[in-house]
Design an enzyme around this catalytic site. Structure first.
Site, PDB file in Angstrom:
ATOM      1  N   LYS A   5      25.873 -63.195 -35.961  1.00 50.14           N
ATOM      2  CA  LYS A   5      26.782 -62.087 -35.606  1.00 50.14           C
ATOM      3  C   LYS A   5      26.972 -61.178 -36.814  1.00 50.14           C
ATOM      4  O   LYS A   5      26.872 -59.964 -36.710  1.00 50.14           O
ATOM      5  CB  LYS A   5      28.134 -62.653 -35.179  1.00 50.14           C
ATOM      6  N   ASN A   6      27.218 -61.785 -37.975  1.00 58.41           N
ATOM      7  CA  ASN A   6      27.578 -60.985 -39.156  1.00 58.41           C
ATOM      8  C   ASN A   6      26.383 -60.356 -39.838  1.00 58.41           C
ATOM      9  O   ASN A   6      26.529 -59.640 -40.826  1.00 58.41           O
ATOM     10  CB  ASN A   6      28.408 -61.824 -40.133  1.00 58.41           C
ATOM     11  N   CYS A  99      44.530 -58.210 -38.626  1.00 57.99           N
ATOM     12  CA  CYS A  99      44.135 -59.077 -37.502  1.00 57.99           C
ATOM     13  C   CYS A  99      44.811 -60.415 -37.768  1.00 57.99           C
ATOM     14  O   CYS A  99      45.503 -60.591 -38.764  1.00 57.99           O
ATOM     15  CB  CYS A  99      42.628 -59.197 -37.395  1.00 57.99           C
ATOM     16  N   ARG A 104      43.605 -57.469 -44.168  1.00 57.59           N
ATOM     17  CA  ARG A 104      42.215 -56.989 -44.174  1.00 57.59           C
ATOM     18  C   ARG A 104      42.105 -55.516 -44.525  1.00 57.59           C
ATOM     19  O   ARG A 104      41.675 -54.681 -43.760  1.00 57.59           O
ATOM     20  CB  ARG A 104      41.553 -57.319 -42.835  1.00 57.59           C
ATOM     21  N   ASP A 288      34.497 -69.056 -43.081  1.00 57.38           N
ATOM     22  CA  ASP A 288      34.268 -69.058 -41.635  1.00 57.38           C
ATOM     23  C   ASP A 288      33.965 -70.445 -41.089  1.00 57.38           C
ATOM     24  O   ASP A 288      33.810 -70.612 -39.886  1.00 57.38           O
ATOM     25  CB  ASP A 288      33.134 -68.084 -41.262  1.00 57.38           C
ATOM     26  N   ARG A 380      33.478 -63.934 -28.687  1.00 57.75           N
ATOM     27  CA  ARG A 380      33.216 -62.810 -29.608  1.00 57.75           C
ATOM     28  C   ARG A 380      32.063 -63.166 -30.544  1.00 57.75           C
ATOM     29  O   ARG A 380      31.295 -62.310 -30.941  1.00 57.75           O
ATOM     30  CB  ARG A 380      34.463 -62.526 -30.464  1.00 57.75           C
TER      31      ARG A 380
HETATM   32  C1  EPZ Z   1      33.174 -60.540 -43.558  1.00 59.11           C
HETATM   33  O1  EPZ Z   1      34.413 -59.884 -43.354  1.00 59.11           O
HETATM   34  C2  EPZ Z   1      32.916 -61.339 -42.286  1.00 59.11           C
HETATM   35  N1  EPZ Z   1      32.798 -60.415 -41.155  1.00 59.11           N
HETATM   36  C3  EPZ Z   1      34.070 -62.319 -42.046  1.00 59.11           C
HETATM   37  O2  EPZ Z   1      33.741 -63.097 -40.903  1.00 59.11           O
HETATM   38  C4  EPZ Z   1      34.176 -63.256 -43.259  1.00 59.11           C
HETATM   39  O3  EPZ Z   1      35.289 -64.114 -43.102  1.00 59.11           O
HETATM   40  C5  EPZ Z   1      34.338 -62.424 -44.542  1.00 59.11           C
HETATM   41  O4  EPZ Z   1      33.261 -61.464 -44.663  1.00 59.11           O
HETATM   42  C6  EPZ Z   1      34.335 -63.308 -45.790  1.00 59.11           C
HETATM   43  O5  EPZ Z   1      33.126 -64.007 -45.871  1.00 59.11           O
HETATM   44  C7  EPZ Z   1      31.647 -59.702 -41.009  1.00 59.11           C
HETATM   45  O6  EPZ Z   1      30.715 -59.806 -41.800  1.00 59.11           O
HETATM   46  C8  EPZ Z   1      31.579 -58.790 -39.825  1.00 59.11           C
HETATM   47  P1  EPZ Z   1      35.486 -59.204 -47.089  1.00 59.11           P
HETATM   48  P2  EPZ Z   1      34.893 -58.719 -44.382  1.00 59.11           P
HETATM   49  O7  EPZ Z   1      35.549 -57.742 -47.228  1.00 59.11           O
HETATM   50  O8  EPZ Z   1      33.722 -58.007 -44.916  1.00 59.11           O
HETATM   51  C9  EPZ Z   1      39.501 -58.465 -49.494  1.00 59.11           C
HETATM   52  C10 EPZ Z   1      34.068 -64.080 -38.810  1.00 59.11           C
HETATM   53  O9  EPZ Z   1      34.792 -65.012 -38.467  1.00 59.11           O
HETATM   54  N2  EPZ Z   1      39.199 -57.038 -49.353  1.00 59.11           N
HETATM   55  O10 EPZ Z   1      34.314 -59.939 -47.699  1.00 59.11           O
HETATM   56  O11 EPZ Z   1      35.948 -57.944 -43.681  1.00 59.11           O
HETATM   57  C11 EPZ Z   1      39.841 -59.138 -48.174  1.00 59.11           C
HETATM   58  O12 EPZ Z   1      41.222 -58.981 -47.876  1.00 59.11           O
HETATM   59  C12 EPZ Z   1      34.600 -63.016 -39.747  1.00 59.11           C
HETATM   60  O13 EPZ Z   1      32.855 -63.936 -38.471  1.00 59.11           O
HETATM   61  C13 EPZ Z   1      40.033 -56.106 -49.965  1.00 59.11           C
HETATM   62  O14 EPZ Z   1      41.032 -56.457 -50.588  1.00 59.11           O
HETATM   63  O15 EPZ Z   1      35.537 -59.582 -45.538  1.00 59.11           O
HETATM   64  C14 EPZ Z   1      39.460 -60.584 -48.419  1.00 59.11           C
HETATM   65  O16 EPZ Z   1      40.527 -61.244 -49.096  1.00 59.11           O
HETATM   66  C15 EPZ Z   1      36.068 -63.219 -40.060  1.00 59.11           C
HETATM   67  N3  EPZ Z   1      39.737 -54.780 -49.840  1.00 59.11           N
HETATM   68  C16 EPZ Z   1      38.270 -60.496 -49.390  1.00 59.11           C
HETATM   69  O17 EPZ Z   1      38.307 -59.163 -49.925  1.00 59.11           O
HETATM   70  C17 EPZ Z   1      38.629 -54.338 -49.146  1.00 59.11           C
HETATM   71  O18 EPZ Z   1      38.385 -53.113 -49.093  1.00 59.11           O
HETATM   72  C18 EPZ Z   1      36.907 -60.681 -48.734  1.00 59.11           C
HETATM   73  O19 EPZ Z   1      36.865 -59.843 -47.602  1.00 59.11           O
HETATM   74  C19 EPZ Z   1      37.795 -55.306 -48.541  1.00 59.11           C
HETATM   75  C20 EPZ Z   1      38.090 -56.641 -48.667  1.00 59.11           C
END
Ligand code: EPZ
Length: 400
Positions: A5-6, A99, A104, A288, A380
Site C-alpha cells: 500500500k505504502n 487521524c 500528523r 506499522d 483500507r
Molecule cells: C508513512 O506515514 C506511512 N504511510 C505510515 O503508515 C507509517 O506509519 C509512517 O510513514 C512511519 O513509518 C504511508 O507511507 C502512506 P512520517 P507518514 O512522515 O509519511 C513526524 C500505515 O499504517 N512528521 O514518516 O505520514 C510525524 O508526526 C501508515 O500504513 C512531522 O513532524 O509518516 C511522525 O512522528 C500509518 N512533520 C514522524 O515524523 C512532517 O511534516 C514520521 O512520520 C511529517 C512528519
C-alpha cells in the site's frame, strides 16, 4: 502476498509528473488505492485497470486542488503537493488534519518545498503553493526522517532546475521503490535507501512500466498470525525475506521462525519469548507492526515492553485488548505487556488500520468469539484479508 500500500500510493501520484502513460503492476485492491484513484482522476489523470495492472496517464492537469473531503479520508493525498507544483507551478491541497494515531503535521513537507523555491501560504485550511518560475534544486534537511515528506520532495525535485540533496531522508523500501520507478521514467536519483538522496533535475519525464514491491507490513502481520495460533503458513512472493529486515531480529528474539522457501517464506513459532522493542524509522522495527506484535506478546509468558517512538497516540488498541483479558499497563510512550494464559473473545472496536489487524490476531488466539466493529479500517490497507486467513484455516468471516 500483495503489492505494498505504502509503495502503491506514491507510485500512483508519480503519474502527475509526465503526460505519458505510467503502468504499475502488482497493484493491491485496497480502499486507499481507490481513494487515491478518485483524487488523481479529479486532477485530470485517466486510469485504466486490468487485473493487477493499472495504467495512469496525466495528459493534461485539469485541476490543481486536492479537496478536504478526499484528503481527510486519506492523509497520503498530501503527496500530490510536490508533483503538482513541479508539473504546473501551482497546487492547493487541503491540510489533512489529524487521524486516530496522531496530529500528523506536514510542516516538513512545506519547508522542503520552500527550500526548492515554492511560495507557500496556509489559507482556509488549505496549503496554497506556487512557483511561477519553476522549482530550483536545493538542500532539504529533515529534522526527523519523514516517509511521505521524502517522497514529496523527491518527486518535486525530479523536474527542478539543478541538483537537490535530501539530508536525513527516510530509508524505507517504499521510498527506494518510488525512486527506482522515477529513474525508469528518466529521473536522475541516486543514493536512495540511504539518509542522503541526490536528485538531478531533468526537463521532462517519460512513462514506464513498474512492478510494485510486496508489502513488508502485510508479510510481518501474517507471520505473527502464524505464530499467535501456533501454526505454520507459507507466504508466497519472491524477495520477501529482504523486505523484512526491519523486523527480523525482533521476530527471532520472540521465537517467530521465518525460513526461506522456494515460493517465499515459511513461518512458524517455537516457544515464544517476551521482547523489549521500540519502534524506529527503517531499518528499525516498524511502527506499522507495533499493534500486531503487542497482540502476540499478550499471550506470551513473561513481561514485554513496547515503546512507540513514531506516533504519539498509537496505543488505541490497548483498551480493546484489555477487554479481551490482556494485562497491559501504559507508561508514557511505553506499553508494559504481561503475558496471560489466554485471551477471551469479546466485542471490540477497531480504531485504525494496523490496530484492526492487531485485534484480528488477538481474536484468532482467544477462547470464544471476537466481534470487531468498524472493520472498514482493515480493508483500507489489507487486500482480501479474510479470504487469506480462511485459506490458512482461520475461523473468520466478515459480517456485512
Ligand atoms: C508513512 O506515514 C506511512 N504511510 C505510515 O503508515 C507509517 O506509519 C509512517 O510513514 C512511519 O513509518 C504511508 O507511507 C502512506 P512520517 P507518514 O512522515 O509519511 C513526524 C500505515 O499504517 N512528521 O514518516 O505520514 C510525524 O508526526 C501508515 O500504513 C512531522 O513532524 O509518516 C511522525 O512522528 C500509518 N512533520 C514522524 O515524523 C512532517 O511534516 C514520521 O512520520 C511529517 C512528519
Amino acid at each position: 502476498m500483495s503489492g505494498a500500500k505504502n509503495a502503491a500510493l506514491p507510485l500512483m501520484v508519480a503519474s502527475l509528473l509526465t503526460d505519458k502513460p505510467l503502468v504499475l503492476d502488482n497493484i493491491p485492491k485496497l480502499a486507499d488505492v481507490k481513494t487515491m484513484s478518485d483524487l488523481l482522476c479529479m486532477l485530470g489523470v485517466s486510469i485504466d485497470c486490468s487485473g493487477k495492472k493499472m495504467t495512469l496517464t496525466a495528459k493534461k492537469i485539469c485541476s490543481t486542488t486536492a479537496p478536504y473531503e478526499l484528503v481527510k479520508r486519506m492523509r497520503a493525498s498530501v503527496l500530490v503537493l510536490g508533483p503538482m507544483l513541479a508539473r504546473t507551478g501551482q497546487a492547493r491541497v487541503s491540510l489533512p488534519g489529524g487521524c486516530a494515531i496522531g496530529v500528523r503535521p506536514i510542516n516538513l513537507h512545506i519547508k522542503g518545498l520552500q527550500a526548492l523555491g515554492a511560495d507557500i501560504e496556509l489559507k482556509d485550511g488549505y496549503v496554497v503553493a506556487s512557483v511561477p518560475k519553476g522549482l530550483k534544486g536545493g538542500e532539504v534537511s529533515f529534522s526527523i526522517p519523514t516517509v511521505t515528506g521524502t517522497e514529496n520532495i523527491m518527486m518535486a525535485a525530479t523536474l527542478a532546475k539543478g541538483v537537490t540533496t535530501i539530508i536525513n531522508a527516510a530509508c524505507e523500501p517504499e521510498v527506494s521503490d518510488l525512486a527506482e520507478c522515477l529513474n525508469g521514467m528518466g529521473a536522475k536519483i541516486s543514493e536512495h535507501g540511504t539518509p542522503k538522496i541526490a536528485i538531478e533535475g531533468v526537463d521532462k519525464l517519460q512513462g514506464t512500466e513498474h512492478r510494485i514491491i510486496y508489502d513488508r507490513i502485510e508479510v510481518g502481520t501474517y507471520a505473527i498470525a502464524a505464530a499467535i495460533t501456533d501454526g505454520e503458513i507459507e507466504l508466497i512472493g519472491d524477495g520477501l525475506g529482504e523486505l523484512m529486515s526491519g523486523a527480523t531480529s525482533v521476530f527471532e528474539q520472540a521465537g517467530i521462525r521465518i525460513k526461506s522457501a522456494a515460493s517465499g517464506l515459511l513461518v512458524s513459532a517455537q516457544d515464544l519469548k517476551p521482547v523489549n522493542v521500540a519502534t524506529e524509522p527503517f531499518p528499525g522495527f516498524p511502527t506499522d507492526l507495533q499493534a500486531q506484535l503487542m497482540a502476540i506478546m499478550c499471550v506470551t509468558s513473561g513481561t514485554s515492553v513496547i515503546t512507540e517512538n513514531i506516533w504519539e497516540n498509537r496505543f488505541l488498541h490497548v483498551p480493546e485488548l484489555c477487554r479481551m483479558g490482556a494485562d497491559i499497563t501504559l507508561k508514557g510512550s511505553s506499553a508494559i505487556v504481561r503475558g496471560v494464559k489466554s485471551l477471551q473473545g469479546a466485542p471490540v472496536m477497531a480504531t485504525d488500520l494496523r490496530a484492526s489487524f492487531g485485534l484480528v490476531l488477538a481474536g484468532l488466539a482467544a477462547k470464544g468469539t471476537t466481534v470487531i466493529d468498524r472493520i472498514y479500517h482493515l480493508v483500507r490497507g489489507y487486500e482480501n484479508a479474510v479470504e487469506k486467513l480462511q485459506a490458512c484455516g482461520a475461523d473468520i468471516e466478515e459480517i456485512l
